[in-house]
Structures are given as C-alpha cells and as structure tokens.
Design a protein around this motif. Structure first.
Motif, short mmCIF file in Angstrom:
data_model
loop_
_atom_site.label_atom_id
_atom_site.label_comp_id
_atom_site.label_asym_id
_atom_site.label_seq_id
_atom_site.Cartn_x
_atom_site.Cartn_y
_atom_site.Cartn_z
N TYR A 44 0.86 -1.18 0.00
CA TYR A 44 0.00 0.00 0.00
C TYR A 44 0.90 1.24 0.00
CZ TYR A 44 -3.23 3.66 1.33
OH TYR A 44 -3.96 4.82 1.36
N THR A 45 0.51 2.22 -0.79
CA THR A 45 1.19 3.51 -0.78
C THR A 45 0.13 4.58 -0.64
OG1 THR A 45 2.98 2.69 -2.19
CG2 THR A 45 2.72 5.07 -2.04
N CYS A 46 0.26 5.36 0.41
CA CYS A 46 -0.64 6.49 0.65
C CYS A 46 -0.19 7.65 -0.24
CB CYS A 46 -0.58 6.89 2.12
SG CYS A 46 -1.51 8.39 2.50
N ALA A 47 -1.15 8.31 -0.85
CA ALA A 47 -0.83 9.41 -1.77
C ALA A 47 -0.03 10.53 -1.11
CB ALA A 47 -2.12 9.98 -2.37
N TRP A 48 -0.26 10.76 0.20
CA TRP A 48 0.46 11.87 0.82
C TRP A 48 1.47 11.44 1.88
CZ3 TRP A 48 0.22 13.58 5.91
CH2 TRP A 48 -0.83 13.09 6.70
N LYS A 49 1.35 10.22 2.43
CA LYS A 49 2.30 9.78 3.46
C LYS A 49 3.44 8.92 2.90
CE LYS A 49 -0.95 8.18 6.32
NZ LYS A 49 -2.30 8.57 6.11
N GLY A 50 3.18 8.17 1.84
CA GLY A 50 4.22 7.34 1.26
C GLY A 50 3.94 5.86 1.38
N GLU A 51 5.00 5.06 1.25
CA GLU A 51 4.87 3.61 1.27
C GLU A 51 4.64 3.10 2.69
OE1 GLU A 51 7.41 -0.32 -0.10
OE2 GLU A 51 7.83 1.62 -1.04
N ASP A 61 -6.17 -15.33 20.33
CA ASP A 61 -7.25 -15.86 19.50
C ASP A 61 -6.85 -16.03 18.04
OD1 ASP A 61 -8.86 -15.84 21.75
OD2 ASP A 61 -9.67 -13.85 21.31
N GLY A 62 -5.58 -15.80 17.72
CA GLY A 62 -5.14 -15.96 16.34
C GLY A 62 -4.49 -14.71 15.81
N VAL A 63 -4.47 -14.61 14.48
CA VAL A 63 -3.78 -13.52 13.79
C VAL A 63 -4.81 -12.59 13.15
CG1 VAL A 63 -2.17 -12.95 11.94
CG2 VAL A 63 -1.77 -14.97 13.35
N LEU A 64 -4.69 -11.31 13.42
CA LEU A 64 -5.53 -10.30 12.79
C LEU A 64 -4.70 -9.67 11.66
CD1 LEU A 64 -7.03 -8.61 15.97
CD2 LEU A 64 -8.16 -10.22 14.43
N GLN A 65 -5.05 -10.02 10.44
CA GLN A 65 -4.28 -9.61 9.26
C GLN A 65 -4.32 -8.09 9.06
OE1 GLN A 65 -2.56 -11.86 7.43
NE2 GLN A 65 -1.74 -10.30 6.09
N ASP A 66 -3.14 -7.51 8.89
CA ASP A 66 -2.99 -6.10 8.50
C ASP A 66 -3.71 -5.12 9.44
OD1 ASP A 66 -1.59 -7.12 6.36
OD2 ASP A 66 -3.23 -6.89 4.94
N ARG A 67 -3.65 -5.34 10.74
CA ARG A 67 -4.33 -4.48 11.69
C ARG A 67 -3.40 -3.43 12.32
NH1 ARG A 67 -7.72 -7.90 10.06
NH2 ARG A 67 -9.86 -7.88 10.81
N ALA A 68 -2.15 -3.41 11.89
CA ALA A 68 -1.22 -2.37 12.33
C ALA A 68 -0.44 -1.91 11.10
CB ALA A 68 -0.27 -2.91 13.41
N TRP A 69 0.05 -0.68 11.14
CA TRP A 69 0.80 -0.18 10.00
C TRP A 69 1.75 0.92 10.42
CZ3 TRP A 69 -4.24 0.81 11.07
CH2 TRP A 69 -4.61 2.14 11.23
N SER A 70 2.69 1.16 9.52
CA SER A 70 3.74 2.13 9.77
C SER A 70 4.20 2.71 8.44
CB SER A 70 4.91 1.43 10.47
OG SER A 70 6.00 2.29 10.63
#
Length: 106
Positions: A44-51, A61-70
């Motif tokens: 994912y690349t944000c138009a104003w923040k970057g990659e 309870d398992g894995v929550l896919q893509d629930r954190a980002w940086s």
C-alpha cells in the motif's frame, strides 16, 4: 496511552510521544512489543504519506491480518504536514483498543 488486544498490552507510551494522524494514534517504534506483530506483504502507498508497511497482530485468538501499519520512510512533505517525524511509528486498527493507561506514570 496503551494499545491493547483482549487485555494484552501491545504498545505503551506517554501521550507526548504519540502522534495523531487522521484520527489514529501512532506509537514510537521502541514503545511497541514487536513479538505481537508480524510483517505483512500487503502493499500500500498512501498518496500523501508514502509507502506503508502493514503488520498482522498476533493474539491469543489468532492472527488479525494487517491491523497495524507504519510508514518507515514517509514523504518529507508528509512530515512537514504532520509537524513531526513519524518515521517507523506504528498505528493500530479498531480491534486493538487504544486508550489511556490504567495506571498513568507506572
């Protein structure tokens, strides 16, 4: 402030160390317990923040896919727009509760 998943503290930092962007709290990288995160290959690349670098959050309870980002290397214009360097800071999606620490100062 803390980021918690089902009562487990994933990140904790002083309010002054957090950065709020578009309604999300971004925690400094050294305030995050990385044992609960797995790097995700989701692009994912944000138009104003970057990659963006997504992380899956690992809980009891398992894995929550893509629930954190940086944004490891945000665009210079994004840093200027936010007013602080948020390189590498990590934000969490709704399943991870971000709230005041129950015992401030501890």
């Amino acid at each position: 402030m803390q980021a918690r998943l089902n009562g487990t503290v994933i990140a904790e930092a002083e309010d002054d160390d957090l950065i709020r962007i578009e309604g999300n709290w971004y925690f400094p990288p050294d305030s995050v317990n990385h044992e609960y995160l797995q790097e995700s290959p989701t692009p994912y690349t944000c138009a104003w923040k970057g990659e963006c670098q997504y992380y899956s959050v690992v809980g009891d309870d398992g894995v929550l896919q893509d629930r954190a980002w940086s944004y490891p290397e945000p665009y210079p214009s994004a840093i200027e727009r936010v007013g602080k360097d948020f390189s590498g800071h990590i934000a969490f999606w709704k399943e991870v509760e971000v709230a005041a620490s129950p015992h401030p100062g501890q």
